[in-house]
Design a protein around this motif. Structure first.
Motif, mmCIF file in Angstrom:
data_model
loop_
_atom_site.group_PDB
_atom_site.id
_atom_site.type_symbol
_atom_site.label_atom_id
_atom_site.label_comp_id
_atom_site.label_asym_id
_atom_site.label_seq_id
_atom_site.Cartn_x
_atom_site.Cartn_y
_atom_site.Cartn_z
ATOM 1 N N LEU A 105 0.817 -1.216 0.000
ATOM 2 C CA LEU A 105 0.000 0.000 0.000
ATOM 3 C C LEU A 105 0.851 1.267 0.000
ATOM 4 O O LEU A 105 0.370 2.343 -0.306
ATOM 5 C CB LEU A 105 -0.896 0.033 1.257
ATOM 6 C CG LEU A 105 -1.976 -1.024 1.403
ATOM 7 C CD1 LEU A 105 -2.703 -0.820 2.724
ATOM 8 C CD2 LEU A 105 -2.963 -0.957 0.249
ATOM 9 N N PHE A 106 2.126 1.124 0.382
ATOM 10 C CA PHE A 106 2.984 2.299 0.528
ATOM 11 C C PHE A 106 4.034 2.317 -0.588
ATOM 12 O O PHE A 106 4.549 1.262 -0.958
ATOM 13 C CB PHE A 106 3.710 2.276 1.875
ATOM 14 C CG PHE A 106 2.785 2.271 3.056
ATOM 15 C CD1 PHE A 106 2.363 3.458 3.639
ATOM 16 C CD2 PHE A 106 2.331 1.063 3.597
ATOM 17 C CE1 PHE A 106 1.516 3.445 4.732
ATOM 18 C CE2 PHE A 106 1.477 1.052 4.692
ATOM 19 C CZ PHE A 106 1.071 2.237 5.258
ATOM 20 N N SER A 107 4.354 3.535 -1.064
ATOM 21 C CA SER A 107 5.441 3.600 -2.032
ATOM 22 C C SER A 107 6.767 3.667 -1.280
ATOM 23 O O SER A 107 6.823 4.138 -0.150
ATOM 24 C CB SER A 107 5.264 4.813 -2.953
ATOM 25 O OG SER A 107 5.163 5.970 -2.173
ATOM 26 N N GLY A 108 7.829 3.187 -1.903
ATOM 27 C CA GLY A 108 9.156 3.174 -1.269
ATOM 28 C C GLY A 108 9.178 2.349 -0.006
ATOM 29 O O GLY A 108 9.786 2.721 0.997
ATOM 30 N N SER A 109 8.488 1.206 -0.049
ATOM 31 C CA SER A 109 8.341 0.415 1.170
ATOM 32 C C SER A 109 9.092 -0.915 1.077
ATOM 33 O O SER A 109 9.439 -1.366 -0.008
ATOM 34 C CB SER A 109 6.861 0.145 1.428
ATOM 35 O OG SER A 109 6.308 -0.539 0.320
ATOM 36 N N ALA A 110 9.340 -1.515 2.241
ATOM 37 C CA ALA A 110 10.028 -2.802 2.283
ATOM 38 C C ALA A 110 9.540 -3.619 3.468
ATOM 39 O O ALA A 110 9.093 -3.065 4.477
ATOM 40 C CB ALA A 110 11.538 -2.592 2.388
#
Lengths: 257, 328
Positions: free
Chosen positions: B231-236
């Motif tokens: 759901l989040f951009s730039g996520s891990a």
């Protein structure tokens, strides 16, 4: 190679614990006890060494009240050969130097080539029993070990875990003591038939009072819930209301569109 | 005679480790409760640069013990050399780091010099007229204040608990050089330091890190963590040690003392108990949200937002809420 593994019975991780002012220790909402997770890794490491060498034995020892017998039985169920139980009367915390001294006194003349402990206990988290016991028995020692290989008749090669994923490699002359960090070899689960057999086996018991020893006094003055370092705002309401609130918080902070 | 607080400096790769400054900060706090001189001892070969750095940074007297062939940490040598030094100096307190080095030599050192040993010290308080050392128990869920009437006490200081003074001292401390005569111990032979082959899997650069802990219960539930992360951009996706030990995530995704340190804008801790070893790797995150079914979970003490729910039901519910069309 004869191996001794030191194991401890601890409250299961999911059990809720509370500070207890009367005993200056803790109380819990359940009596679910298990083998300390790091000690399970130590038992597993010992069993794998025995299997790789196809000789020698793996014994286990535990210091604790009557109920601690259960973890000795579990280790036997995993495949250990014999169990030793140093029975204590107290239900409060035992200082690590005392635990180490009790075990050192009872195994001093038993000629184990290798003694393993878990890197720490999940309840007291002292990480002292292994290295303290090594000193009492004048054994070479390495802590937080994640790799053990037999090298020749009288040496083991070990890798200790350090910060940031680095490892410290050592060759250690036997007899030796190693504290084992959890790692890539998950502890085996005792089969039902092995557990049934383990439950019938005799366990050597030693009253802790028989082992005259002293250790520097350390004592617990009080226990408490830890302080908060952040706002710690608890969302209220039903699960869906909490989900909606959380979404609003993320949006307000531009963490989510 | 004034008593002494001895700080044992930690170094690796020829550099003084930052935790040494934190041990000094702990010693200074102890000094407020128990008037004493503070001295620093450093072992090594070569030891000059290490000693000069310590003396300039702290302004404290430094005992630099040249210990032939000791470039890197070696447990037997540390215990031997420190025992001789401590027998001569007779410090009241001996402060080491609660690290892979400190924890390796400190408990054995304490046994040898007949000192009490208290590990993982994160605060110093006075209670019932005794100086107490606060440490975590029960996976971080509780703290215990520990005291000892013993004449000598060995402490290991938990990294991240005391703030080191970052400025240099105005006057450098005196350095006293000596050479240790250490019998070469044949019991433990160093075979070198192995560098990690594990590289952090993007978790150190991510803006949003979603981390799974023991509370996820089952390997299948890792999929939920991935869905939430998406759901989040730039996520891990990251995890605690226990999840990596289970093989549910890779060690390249491990956050904590023995894994990687992260400081994303947002850290979502799912079923993470909040053991000190994990928290030290994520406490610097911008905003911390924790989901745990235990209202007393230690992770809530370091969180901005706390959600007491079963993550197996809450995460799907949140994903549904976040992906459904806005009501307005």
């Amino acid at each position: 190679m004869n191996i001794l593994v030191c194991i401890k019975q601890v409250l299961a991780a999911a059990v809720r614990v509370f500070p207890d002012a009367d005993t200056r220790w803790i109380r819990s909402d359940s009596d679910e006890y298990v083998m300390n997770r790091f000690d399970e890794f130590a038992v597993e490491a010992a069993l794998q060494l025995r299997e790789a060498l196809s000789d020698g034995r793996v014994d286990v020892i535990s210091v604790g009240p009557e109920r601690a017998e259960a973890v000795i039985r579990r280790a036997l169920g995993m495949g250990a050969d014999d169990g030793i139980h140093i029975i204590t009367k107290t239900c409060g915390p035992i200082p690590p130097a005392v635990t180490a001294a009790l075990m050192a006194a009872s195994v001093r003349n038993r000629n184990y080539d290798l003694i393993l402990t878990g890197v720490m206990s999940e309840d007291d988290m002292n990480a002292q029993v292994g290295p303290a016991m090594a000193e009492m028995l004048d054994l070479p020692c390495a802590t937080a070990v994640i790799q053990i290989e037999r090298r020749g008749i009288s040496t083991v090669y070990v890798e200790r875990e350090m910060e940031g994923g680095m490892r410290d490699a050592l060759e250690i002359r036997l007899p030796a003591l190693l504290s084992v960090q959890s790692g890539a070899h998950p502890p085996r689960y005792p089969s039902l038939s092995r557990m049934l057999r383990a439950n019938r086996r005799p366990i050597e018991t030693i009253p802790s009072t028989d082992l005259g020893m002293t250790a520097p006094d350390i004592h617990v003055v009080r226990t408490a819930f830890p302080g908060k370092t952040r706002a710690g705002y608890f969302l209220e309401g039903s699960a869906s209301e909490k989900a909606a609130q959380l979404l609003k918080i993320f949006q307000a902070r531009s963490l989510m569109r | 005679m004034t008593s002494t607080i001895l700080v044992i400096a930690e170094h690796a790769d020829g550099q003084i480790r930052p935790v040494t400054g934190e041990i000094v900060a702990c010693a200074r706090q102890l000094q407020q409760l128990q008037p004493a001189d503070i001295r620093i001892v450093v072992l090594g070969d070569p030891v000059e640069t290490l000693a000069e750095t310590l003396s300039q940074k702290t302004g404290l007297p430094v005992d630099a013990i040249r210990t032939p062939h000791l470039a890197e940490y070696h447990g037997d040598t540390y215990r031997d050399v420190l025992t001789d030094f401590i027998k001569e100096l007779q410090p009241r307190y001996i402060c080491a780091a609660h690290t892979s080095q400190g924890l390796d030599f400190a408990p054995g050192l304490a046994v040898r010099i007949k000192a009490a040993c208290i590990t993982g010290v994160e605060a110093i308080v006075e209670a019932d007229g005794e100086i107490c050392f606060t440490r975590r128990i029960c996976g971080g869920k509780l703290t215990a204040d520990i005291a000892s009437p013993n004449a000598q006490i060995v402490l290991s200081v938990l990294p991240g608990s005391f703030s080191a003074d970052s400025s240099n001292a105005t006057t450098a401390g005196a350095i006293c050089y000596r050479t240790a005569i250490s019998e070469t111990s044949a019991r433990t032979i160093p075979c070198g330091v192995l560098r990690s082959s594990v590289k952090a899997s993007g978790i150190t650069e991510a803006d949003v890190v979603v981390a799974a802990g023991r509370g996820i219960g089952d390997r299948e539930n890792i999929a939920l963590i991935h869905r939430l992360t998406a759901l989040f951009s730039g996520s891990a996706v990251a995890g605690s040690r226990i999840v990596c030990d289970q093989g549910w995530l890779d060690y390249a995704q491990q956050v904590g003392v023995t894994g990687f340190s992260v400081q994303p804008a947002l850290y979502i801790a799912c079923g993470i108990s909040g053991a000190v070893q994990h928290v030290s790797g994520m406490r610097a995150s911008g905003f911390i949200v924790s989901i745990n079914s235990d209202p007393n979970a230690a992770i809530f003490n370091v969180s901005d937002i706390c959600i007491v729910e079963d993550l197996k039901t809450f995460i799907p519910l949140f994903i549904e809420t976040a992906t459904s069309p806005h009501p307005d």
